[in-house]
Design a protein around this motif. Structure first.
Motif, mmCIF file in Angstrom:
data_model
loop_
_atom_site.group_PDB
_atom_site.id
_atom_site.type_symbol
_atom_site.label_atom_id
_atom_site.label_comp_id
_atom_site.label_asym_id
_atom_site.label_seq_id
_atom_site.Cartn_x
_atom_site.Cartn_y
_atom_site.Cartn_z
ATOM 1 N N THR A 1 1.537 -1.432 0.001
ATOM 2 C CA THR A 1 0.054 -0.607 -0.161
ATOM 3 C C THR A 1 0.764 1.938 -0.379
ATOM 4 O OG1 THR A 1 0.010 -0.136 2.251
ATOM 5 C CG2 THR A 1 -2.464 -0.745 0.435
ATOM 6 N N ASP A 2 1.997 1.328 1.022
ATOM 7 C CA ASP A 2 3.385 2.459 1.188
ATOM 8 C C ASP A 2 3.601 2.383 -0.162
ATOM 9 O OD1 ASP A 2 2.227 3.288 3.490
ATOM 10 O OD2 ASP A 2 3.921 1.985 4.139
ATOM 11 N N LEU A 3 4.283 1.683 -1.071
ATOM 12 C CA LEU A 3 4.719 1.530 -2.458
ATOM 13 C C LEU A 3 3.714 2.161 -3.908
ATOM 14 C CD1 LEU A 3 6.347 -1.969 -2.534
ATOM 15 C CD2 LEU A 3 7.459 0.268 -2.340
ATOM 16 N N ALA A 4 2.118 1.475 -3.083
ATOM 17 C CA ALA A 4 1.658 1.806 -4.894
ATOM 18 C C ALA A 4 1.967 3.733 -4.180
ATOM 19 C CB ALA A 4 -0.006 1.193 -4.340
ATOM 20 N N GLU A 5 1.156 4.139 -2.775
ATOM 21 C CA GLU A 5 0.797 5.749 -2.653
ATOM 22 C C GLU A 5 1.880 6.591 -3.157
ATOM 23 O OE1 GLU A 5 -1.049 8.611 -1.355
ATOM 24 O OE2 GLU A 5 -1.930 6.659 -1.623
ATOM 25 N N LYS A 6 3.439 6.371 -3.107
ATOM 26 C CA LYS A 6 4.314 6.639 -3.316
ATOM 27 C C LYS A 6 4.817 6.794 -4.769
ATOM 28 C CE LYS A 6 9.304 7.059 -2.489
ATOM 29 N NZ LYS A 6 10.679 6.180 -1.357
ATOM 30 N N PHE A 7 5.062 5.569 -5.965
ATOM 31 C CA PHE A 7 5.378 5.605 -7.009
ATOM 32 C C PHE A 7 3.821 5.403 -7.971
ATOM 33 C CE2 PHE A 7 8.849 3.732 -4.475
ATOM 34 C CZ PHE A 7 9.565 4.203 -4.809
ATOM 35 N N GLY A 8 2.816 5.146 -7.413
ATOM 36 C CA GLY A 8 1.503 5.226 -8.250
ATOM 37 C C GLY A 8 1.492 4.182 -8.841
ATOM 38 N N THR A 9 0.143 3.769 -9.819
ATOM 39 C CA THR A 9 -0.348 2.810 -10.069
ATOM 40 C C THR A 9 -0.617 2.659 -11.520
ATOM 41 O OG1 THR A 9 -2.726 2.572 -9.026
ATOM 42 C CG2 THR A 9 -0.972 1.013 -8.249
ATOM 43 N N PRO A 10 -0.771 2.314 -12.983
ATOM 44 C CA PRO A 10 0.162 0.542 -12.045
ATOM 45 C C PRO A 10 1.568 0.732 -12.211
ATOM 46 C CG PRO A 10 -1.658 0.580 -14.299
ATOM 47 C CD PRO A 10 -0.875 2.086 -13.718
ATOM 48 N N LEU A 11 2.086 0.089 -11.443
ATOM 49 C CA LEU A 11 3.007 -0.641 -10.448
ATOM 50 C C LEU A 11 3.832 -1.836 -10.807
ATOM 51 C CD1 LEU A 11 5.885 1.328 -8.935
ATOM 52 C CD2 LEU A 11 4.199 0.059 -6.906
ATOM 53 N N PHE A 12 5.364 -2.047 -11.668
ATOM 54 C CA PHE A 12 5.598 -2.927 -11.392
ATOM 55 C C PHE A 12 6.131 -3.164 -9.965
ATOM 56 C CE2 PHE A 12 4.957 -3.762 -15.689
ATOM 57 C CZ PHE A 12 4.463 -5.128 -16.188
ATOM 58 N N VAL A 13 6.622 -3.872 -9.357
ATOM 59 C CA VAL A 13 8.143 -4.117 -8.211
ATOM 60 C C VAL A 13 8.447 -5.143 -7.933
ATOM 61 C CG1 VAL A 13 7.991 -4.013 -5.491
ATOM 62 C CG2 VAL A 13 6.293 -2.851 -6.660
ATOM 63 N N TYR A 14 9.700 -5.340 -7.708
ATOM 64 C CA TYR A 14 10.441 -6.732 -7.978
ATOM 65 C C TYR A 14 11.189 -6.499 -6.181
ATOM 66 C CZ TYR A 14 10.083 -5.411 -13.027
ATOM 67 O OH TYR A 14 9.359 -4.820 -14.162
ATOM 68 N N ASP A 15 11.741 -7.412 -6.195
ATOM 69 C CA ASP A 15 12.145 -7.613 -4.870
ATOM 70 C C ASP A 15 13.538 -8.551 -5.063
ATOM 71 O OD1 ASP A 15 12.777 -8.225 -2.392
ATOM 72 O OD2 ASP A 15 12.149 -10.261 -1.552
ATOM 73 N N ALA A 16 14.449 -7.728 -4.908
ATOM 74 C CA ALA A 16 16.164 -8.438 -5.217
ATOM 75 C C ALA A 16 16.502 -9.252 -4.761
ATOM 76 C CB ALA A 16 16.911 -7.059 -4.649
ATOM 77 N N ALA A 17 16.120 -9.684 -3.046
ATOM 78 C CA ALA A 17 16.480 -10.029 -2.080
ATOM 79 C C ALA A 17 15.769 -11.930 -2.913
ATOM 80 C CB ALA A 17 16.084 -10.208 -1.186
ATOM 81 N N THR A 18 14.166 -11.976 -3.566
ATOM 82 C CA THR A 18 14.298 -12.686 -4.346
ATOM 83 C C THR A 18 15.426 -13.396 -5.339
ATOM 84 O OG1 THR A 18 11.933 -12.386 -3.315
ATOM 85 C CG2 THR A 18 12.167 -13.875 -4.974
ATOM 86 N N MET A 19 15.511 -13.021 -6.155
ATOM 87 C CA MET A 19 16.240 -12.314 -7.717
ATOM 88 C C MET A 19 17.219 -13.239 -6.984
ATOM 89 S SD MET A 19 15.595 -8.912 -10.291
ATOM 90 C CE MET A 19 15.247 -8.277 -8.812
ATOM 91 N N ARG A 20 17.853 -12.818 -5.776
ATOM 92 C CA ARG A 20 19.602 -13.028 -4.954
ATOM 93 C C ARG A 20 19.412 -14.511 -5.034
ATOM 94 N NH1 ARG A 20 23.169 -8.307 -5.065
ATOM 95 N NH2 ARG A 20 22.270 -6.593 -5.102
ATOM 96 N N ARG A 21 18.430 -14.466 -4.125
ATOM 97 C CA ARG A 21 18.028 -16.207 -3.223
ATOM 98 C C ARG A 21 18.738 -17.086 -4.470
ATOM 99 N NH1 ARG A 21 13.990 -14.665 -0.481
ATOM 100 N NH2 ARG A 21 12.191 -15.761 -1.960
#
Length: 427
Positions: free
Chosen positions: A32-52
């Motif tokens: 909810t905070d990410l959508a408020e800050k960057f607007g929607t629609p939005l792609f969000v990527y988690d670097a930790a998941t990619m590294r793992r």
């Protein structure tokens, strides 16, 4: 994972989380905070998941292959994999520039694709690219001409379209008529043609038999077949090979009933392949490469849209959002699906016992094709709520018709270390 809500819940538990209030979290940050800050629609990527994911795959194939990143899956996240030590597989001059900008050394970049133009080839040859994978005779001539202009010898590999016994994966790339690579039946003739060009140095093989592979035995069989082709190339040239690129093709579960690729089974099947390499002095020193994209980035991403309206029409529930097929063609089913099936979706805020109803999630475009889900089991939603499409870290924005109906392109955000960085601005 018997049904769609189970798949979505399992993916959230593995790669994301929910707080006590049911808010979906990405790298510890509320959606909810990410959508408020960057607007929607939005792609969000988690670097930790990619590294793992990258580290787990590297560990599974250690002693057999190295892992590079296929840029076409998501050019926005190249830097993450470069920091992990990956090289890059590109399919255009623009991807070459993106890889360089992300810090990938040019000698660690491989160039594949059936239609490499003269301008792109000139750029990558001038830039010192590590290897170009040849896919047709005209391309041989263009690469040789670029090498001549720049006074260099270019390392090349032959991409081979294998026989039907090497096929596999949800989307076959080999074993049938194809624009990709040289047919296996003409491999020796192609080898001789490259050998006749003094500015080209044939150093390797590129095999890509299929994509979205979820069965370890299929992938292991393809890799074994590739080693056999590599031995034939080395036999024909009389030289040891330097590179054996076995492609990507590792898949992720998108639909109910699909199970994740078993890395343990991959690891268990490698001793025979390693023995094959070690037993042949023409192959023993070769760098074996896997270059997945979807597998490394796909599960780390969410596509987030905000609900604009909810309506019932003749017994069906429709949730209309500000996102759609123009940003995420794959989720709409219009990027290769014959039978349209729903990606796993989740509400941005959802309680553990929220009742679910089969819901069609559609976008704002004036076409019935703009449908992100046809019967996703979702809790009651209202204007302003968020809907997240999971498995959206690969083949999302850059694989979509972003110019269709002239809607703005979404921002792309990378979350790492408790911070969110906008890596592509909203357009």
């Amino acid at each position: 994972m018997a049904d769609a809500p189970d798949l979505a819940a399992a993916l959230i538990a593995e790669n994301f989380s929910r707080d006590a209030g049911g808010v979906l979290q990405v790298g510890g940050l509320p959606l909810t905070d990410l959508a408020e800050k960057f607007g929607t629609p939005l792609f969000v990527y988690d670097a930790a998941t990619m590294r793992r994911t990258y580290r787990a795959l590297c560990a599974a194939v250690a002693g057999f292959a190295e892992v590079d990143f296929s840029v076409k899956a998501n050019p926005a996240v190249i830097r993450v994999f470069r920091e992990e030590g990956a090289g890059a597989e590109i399919a255009s001059g623009a991807e070459f520039e993106a890889a360089l900008k992300a810090g990938v050394a040019p000698e660690k970049i491989l160039f594949a694709g059936p239609g490499k133009g003269a301008a792109d080839l000139d750029r990558v040859v001038a830039g010192g690219i590590g290897e170009i994978h040849l896919e047709n005779r005209e391309e041989m001539v263009r690469v040789a001409a670029a090498a001549e202009r720049h006074g260099v010898t270019v390392r090349v590999a032959l991409r081979i379209n294998p026989g039907a016994t090497a096929q596999g994966g949800a989307m076959r790339m080999g074993g049938k008529p194809s624009p990709f690579g040289f047919d296996e039946e003409e491999m020796e003739t192609a080898i001789d043609a490259v050998e006749a060009m003094p500015r080209l140095r044939l150093v390797g093989l590129h095999l890509f038999a299929g994509t979205q592979g979820l069965k370890a035995e299929t992938l292991l069989g393809q890799w074994a077949y590739g080693l056999g082709l590599a031995a034939r190339i080395a036999q024909r040239t009389g030289r040891a090979l330097e590179t054996i690129d076995l492609g990507g093709g590792l898949g992720i579960p998108y639909f109910s009933g699909e199970a994740a690729l078993d890395l343990g089974a991959i690891r268990a099947g490698l001793p025979d392949l390693i023995a094959t390499l070690r037993a042949d002095p023409r192959l023993a020193g070769a760098r074996v490469v896997l270059e997945p994209g979807r597998y490394l980035a796909g599960s780390a991403g969410l596509y987030v849209a905000r609900v604009l309206a909810v309506k019932d029409s003749r017994g069906s529930r429709f949730v209309i959002t500000d996102g759609g097929m123009h940003h995420h063609l794959a989720a709409s089913g219009n990027l290769g699906q014959i039978v349209k099936r729903d990606f796993p979706l989740a509400a941005g805020v959802e309680g553990p016992e929220a009742p679910r109803t089969a819901t069609a999630v559609v976008g704002p475009l004036c076409t019935p094709l703009d449908m992100l889900a046809r019967a996703a089991p979702l809790p009651p939603l209202a204007e302003g709520d968020l809907v997240a499409v999971l498995q959206s870290g690969a083949y999302g924005l850059t694989a979509s018709p972003t110019g269709f109906l002239s809607h703005p392109t979404p921002a792309e955000v990378l979350v790492e270390g408790g911070k969110a960085e906008m890596i592509r601005a909203r357009g």
